[in-house]
Design a protein around this motif. Structure first.
Motif, short mmCIF file in Angstrom:
data_model
loop_
_atom_site.label_atom_id
_atom_site.label_comp_id
_atom_site.label_asym_id
_atom_site.label_seq_id
_atom_site.Cartn_x
_atom_site.Cartn_y
_atom_site.Cartn_z
N ASN A 81 12.49 0.82 6.29
CA ASN A 81 12.33 1.76 5.16
C ASN A 81 12.37 1.01 3.84
O ASN A 81 11.56 1.23 2.95
N HIS A 139 9.23 -0.81 3.15
CA HIS A 139 8.16 0.11 2.73
C HIS A 139 8.34 0.55 1.29
O HIS A 139 7.39 0.60 0.52
N HIS A 141 5.91 -0.28 -1.59
CA HIS A 141 5.31 0.85 -2.30
C HIS A 141 5.51 0.73 -3.80
O HIS A 141 4.56 0.87 -4.57
N ASN A 142 6.78 0.47 -4.13
CA ASN A 142 7.09 0.42 -5.57
C ASN A 142 6.35 -0.74 -6.24
O ASN A 142 5.80 -0.57 -7.32
N ARG A 197 3.66 -2.12 -5.26
CA ARG A 197 2.25 -1.82 -5.32
C ARG A 197 1.94 -0.86 -6.48
O ARG A 197 0.94 -1.03 -7.20
N SER A 198 2.83 0.14 -6.66
CA SER A 198 2.60 1.10 -7.75
C SER A 198 2.48 0.36 -9.08
O SER A 198 1.57 0.60 -9.86
N ALA A 258 -0.50 -1.92 -9.25
CA ALA A 258 -1.69 -1.09 -9.35
C ALA A 258 -1.86 -0.58 -10.78
O ALA A 258 -2.97 -0.60 -11.32
N ASN A 259 -0.75 -0.18 -11.34
CA ASN A 259 -0.80 0.28 -12.74
C ASN A 259 -1.32 -0.82 -13.65
O ASN A 259 -2.18 -0.59 -14.51
N GLU A 278 -3.12 -3.37 -12.90
CA GLU A 278 -4.53 -3.63 -12.65
C GLU A 278 -5.39 -2.59 -13.36
O GLU A 278 -6.38 -2.91 -14.01
N GLY A 279 -4.93 -1.33 -13.24
CA GLY A 279 -5.65 -0.22 -13.90
C GLY A 279 -5.68 -0.43 -15.41
O GLY A 279 -6.73 -0.26 -16.07
N LEU A 280 -4.52 -0.82 -15.93
CA LEU A 280 -4.44 -1.00 -17.36
C LEU A 280 -5.40 -2.11 -17.82
O LEU A 280 -6.10 -1.96 -18.82
N GLU A 334 -8.05 -2.94 -16.41
CA GLU A 334 -9.43 -2.44 -16.27
C GLU A 334 -9.83 -1.63 -17.50
O GLU A 334 -10.92 -1.81 -18.06
N GLN A 381 -0.73 -9.01 -6.83
CA GLN A 381 -1.54 -8.09 -6.03
C GLN A 381 -1.81 -8.70 -4.64
O GLN A 381 -1.64 -8.04 -3.61
N ASN A 392 1.89 -6.32 3.04
CA ASN A 392 1.52 -5.11 3.78
C ASN A 392 0.91 -5.43 5.12
O ASN A 392 1.15 -4.74 6.11
N THR A 404 3.40 -2.41 13.75
CA THR A 404 3.05 -1.08 14.26
C THR A 404 1.76 -1.18 15.08
O THR A 404 0.68 -0.83 14.64
#
Lengths: 130, 793
Positions: B577, B580, B584-585, B587-588, B591-592, B594-596, B598, B624, B631, B638
């Motif tokens: 957990n 993950h 997740h955090n 990546r968030s 990702a932000n 990267e978006g910024l 862009e 990234q 990941n 799994t």
């Protein structure tokens, strides 16, 4: 191509909200953009609109990890509403945990699972596909 | 004999001529003497001379007559009409016993007295008969002549009249001959015939007389009637072939013909066996002997048929008995009363190694092993000589010297008078059984010591749960009396046994399988709780063997491990957990960023020209990538079963080579795919592809510029694995320094600009996720070989 009247984003991260707004503006394919900070807020507002008979957003991007109600809480309640319209829901998340993936499948949304970050290109594709 | 018959026949014809001549002669004689007297009277003087001549003639004639008469084989008597004897010839003298001189002038009746042989009455009327009838032949049948001395002889006689020249009857002549021999012969013949008839008729064997030429049966006897169960009338007239089964007609025809031929040279044929068909159709086995006879003037074959059904039956019974003895698996030995061997069967030879020939006449003592006492044999001998059976086991010695055991039964054989004539020994080899008994005893001992030595508790119970036997090791667990323990165990185990009998396990017990159960038992002071694992086996019909193992310690360990396992699982889950959430955090945020970047590039691209912003963008990109890899690693944990697939390894390698053919070409590397084309492996295809690509790109990256680079991919089978080797001649790795870290995360060994250290970590994780392993051999500046072990199934 018809312009989409209203796009909704349910997301607690203001940066994601900002990016989405910006990208939407750039595409010029969406009329209105609304965002809610968590699942509960989104559900309450959308339910209110539905009951008043106001138009609902045609496209919803839903984050999973949120305070109060997470994306799954929202979804389980939202689909209980006797909606007439066909509302397209995309999961927009950075989670790859097996639990989330299996829940996605459970709701039949495995084809509408977008791993963050949302880019301009991805968004454009989605809007074009509608 | 024939000659004699002819003679008598001749005589039968002679009298007519003879007597007429004789008559004439006699008449002449009488006439001459009458005329002589007359001439004497009339011419006395001159006649003397003539007389003399005439007398001389007469005398000569008389002499001739006498010689003729006496040379005859028959008696001749001449009488006058008054039955006075006038002449007897020599033969008549012999037969009657009278001399001619004595008889002369006496009555015929005195000299020639005859009687009927059958009636005994006198037959003295011959003179009257001749006078009345003329010539009389065979005056009486079976005539006996009574001799002078009173003895009799059988005769045949003939009477004839004697005339003078004037045809005046003057007397009779009787001729007779001795019939003794002929009568005797006749009698013998009659006797023989009777004998033959009786022999034929009352023979115990069936007799058929068949025409040699036609094969038609002319006569058959009573036994033949009996044999065929048919009256004689129905047998006579049959063809001899019809006596036998039709299907063998050709054969029988042949036999008959041969018999006819053979009997021209011999009196009897050889005995042949055949079958005859009875009236009811049943076949009767017979033995046939044929001889030659003349019957009713015809050449015939006389067949004597002996019914051999009984004999056949005995033969077959005897055959059965002797076969049984010959083929008996038991040794059979027969001795005479002196103990000398008369017979042994083949089983005896098999058992002892002695051939029949080598033991005949010898004493069975040759088998003596010396293991039985003298008394033993004495008892045996006394038993059987007293007429009783003896039975016992003994150890004997074979010809080879080997000892063997047998169970012998010896019986005396008595004749009809009850006298012992032989002894029969029937013996069964029981060596195997004896050895088995020996082994059994050893096994028992062995088991006994085994049971004593096992730490487990072994308990034998009956079906009521009562303990029949218990080994001592139990006492180690439980201080206290065994009685106490027994009681407690009994109540416990009887419950278990009841459960086993009613539950499904009862079935398994019935099938002699093992039923397992566990139970607990506390020590007497109730301080320690013992755990036992029990295994129950049905033994015989009514016993249950239960072995108890003390598993108290195992149970405690198990419980401890279970607790640890739960803790471990909990932690592992939490860790997962955690990863993950972290991923997740992270990546968030990236990702932000990267978006910024862009958006920034869209709205204010000039800002990106700023040196710091550029560096920030670079950091963000690297972060990234790192998260992307993280990941991936998480994903490996799994695996889903459906991802497994059996694939062709050659094709998989070939496809990978094609997919990066440009890269390979630019890198100047030659790749040899030496995987046999039929090689199939069970893998997760995506992982295999990733492994192969990773090792190929590794070989490209770490090639040596100082030589032509190559990568050989080969396969060998080893310990249930398909081992795929990737052998290159690149830079190599210093394994002494790096082996431990080789497959670690983010380790690089070359200081190479392109190495990021994640590849081998991922490869190892993927190989292990498929149940395999990876090995490496390397030498710096020589090359590296990676060995990937893939599961066969």
């Amino acid at each position: 191509m018809n312009k989409i009247e209203c796009v909704c984003l349910i997301e607690d991260d203001p940066i994601v909200v900002l990016l989405m707004r910006k990208f939407l503006e750039k595409t010029g394919k969406a009329g209105q953009f609304v965002s809610y900070q968590n699942g509960k807020e989104a559900y309450d507002n959308l339910k209110d609109k539905f009951e008043k008979g106001d138009p609902l957003p045609e496209l919803i991007f839903l984050d999973i990890n949120m305070p109060v109600w997470d994306g799954w809480n929202f979804l389980s309640e939202f689909i209980k509403l006797p909606l007439q319209e066909n509302i397209i829901i995309y999961i927009l998340t950075s989670s790859t945990s097996p639990e989330d993936l299996s829940l996605t499948k459970k709701y039949g949304l495995q084809d509408r699972y977008i791993l963050k970050p949302m880019s301009f290109e991805k968004l454009n594709k989605i809007l074009n596909s509608i | 004999m024939v000659a004699k018959i002819d003679e008598s026949e001749l005589f039968e014809e002679v009298p007519g001529i003879f007597w007429s001549v004789m008559g004439m002669v006699l008449l002449g004689i009488l006439f001459s003497s009458a005329s002589m007297g007359f001439l004497y009277n009339h011419r006395q003087k001159s006649i003397y001379k003539e007389l003399y001549v005439k007398e001389k003639n007469l005398w000569q004639q008389m002499e001739k007559f006498k010689v003729t008469m006496d040379s005859l084989g028959e008696g001749v008597i001449i009488t006058d009409l008054h039955a006075k004897i006038w002449y007897l010839n020599n033969r008549a003298e012999e037969l009657t016993g009278w001399r001619y001189r004595e008889a002369q002038g006496r009555s015929l009746h005195d000299i020639y007295s005859v009687r009927n042989e059958d009636t005994g009455l006198e037959e003295n009327n011959i003179l009257d008969k001749v006078i009345k009838q003329g010539i009389v032949k065979e005056l009486a049948n079976h005539t006996l002549l009574v001799k002078k001395d009173g003895g009799t002889i059988p005769i045949v006689d003939t009477g004839a009249p004697v005339f003078d020249p004037e045809r005046e009857l003057i007397g009779i002549v009787i001729t007779f001959r001795d019939e003794t021999e002929k009568r005797n012969r006749q009698k013998l013949l009659e006797e023989n015939e009777l004998q033959f008839r009786n022999l034929f008729e009352f023979s115990a064997d069936a007799v058929f007389i068949a025409d040699a030429e036609t094969g038609i049966i002319l006569n058959a006897n009573q036994a033949a009637e009996h044999l065929l169960d048919k009256p004689r009338e129905k047998i006579i007239g049959l063809h001899q072939l019809s006596l036998h089964p039709d299907e063998k007609a050709d054969y029988n025809k042949d036999i008959f013909q041969k018999a006819v031929e053979n009997l021209q040279k011999r009196d009897v044929t050889e005995v042949v066996e055949n079958e005859v068909v009875r009236a009811d159709g049943a076949l009767v086995p017979v033995e046939i002997l044929a001889s030659r006879v003349v019957y009713k003037g015809k050449k015939c074959l006389m067949g004597t048929f002996r019914n051999i059904s009984e004999r056949k039956k005995y033969e077959s019974e005897l055959h059965k008995l002797s076969t049984a003895i010959e083929q008996s698996p038991s040794s059979i030995l027969i001795t005479n009363v002196d103990g000398e061997i008369d017979y042994v069967n083949p089983a005896f030879t098999v058992t002892t190694g002695y051939t029949k020939e080598s033991v005949l006449g010898k004493n069975p003592r040759i088998l003596n092993s010396g293991l039985q006492s003298k008394n033993y044999y004495q008892n045996l001998w006394e038993t059987i000589t007293s007429g009783k059976n003896w039975r016992g086991e003994m150890c004997n010695r074979k010809k080879s010297g080997e000892l063997y055991w047998e169970l012998a039964s010896i019986s005396p054989v008595k004749n009809q008078e009850g006298v012992i004539t032989h002894f029969i020994a029937v013996k069964k080899d029981i060596t195997e059984r004896k050895l088995a008994e020996e082994r059994l005893r050893e096994n028992e001992k062995y088991l006994g010591s085994l049971i004593k030595s096992v730490p487990d508790t072994i308990i034998v119970l009956n079906k009521n749960g009562e303990i029949l036997d218990i080994n001592a090791s139990s006492l180690n667990y439980f201080p206290g009396t065994i009685q106490n323990l027994k009681k407690r165990l009994e109540s416990l185990l009887s419950q278990e046994i009841n459960k086993l009998q009613v539950g499904n396990s009862a079935e398994s017990l019935k099938h002699k399988q093992v039923a397992k159960f566990q139970f607990e038992l506390s020590s007497e002071d109730e301080e320690i709780q013992y755990h036992f694992s029990a295994r129950a086996v049905l033994f015989g019909e009514d016993k249950v063997i239960i072995t108890l193992s003390d598993i108290t310690e195992s149970i405690q360990n198990y419980n401890r491990i279970n607790v640890l396992l739960r803790v471990e699982e909990e932690q592992s889950k939490r860790l997962q957990n955690f990863t993950h959430i972290v991923s997740h955090n992270l990546r968030s945020h990236t990702a932000n960023m990267e978006g910024l970047f862009e958006i920034l590039a869209m709205e204010e691209p000039e800002i990106l020209e700023n040196q710091y912003i550029k560096l920030m963008k670079e950091s963000s990109d690297k972060l990234q990538t790192t998260i992307y890899h993280l990941n991936h690693i998480l994903d490996i944990n799994t695996i889903h079963r459906e991802d497994w697939e059996k694939i062709n390894l050659y094709k998989a390698v070939d496809n990978s080579i094609k997919s990066i053919s440009n890269l390979i070409k630019n890198g100047g590397l030659t790749i040899y795919n030496r995987v046999p084309k039929g090689t199939r492996v069970l893998v997760i295809p995506a992982y295999l592809e990733s492994i192969v690509l990773n090792l190929m790109t590794n070989a490209i990256k770490f090639r040596s510029d100082s030589r032509d680079s190559y990568l050989k991919i080969t396969v060998q089978k080893k310990e249930g694995f398909t081992v795929v080797s990737f052998e290159d001649n690149g830079l190599g790795i210093d394994l002494h320094r790096h082996k431990v870290k080789l497959f670690g995360l983010y380790k690089t060994f070359h200081g190479h600009s392109d190495s990021r250290g994640l590849g081998l970590f991922m490869t190892k994780a993927q190989v292990e996720a498929m149940g395999g392993k990876i090995d490496v051999e390397s030498e710096v500046d020589k090359g590296t070989t990676f060995k990937v072990y893939l599961r066969d199934e």
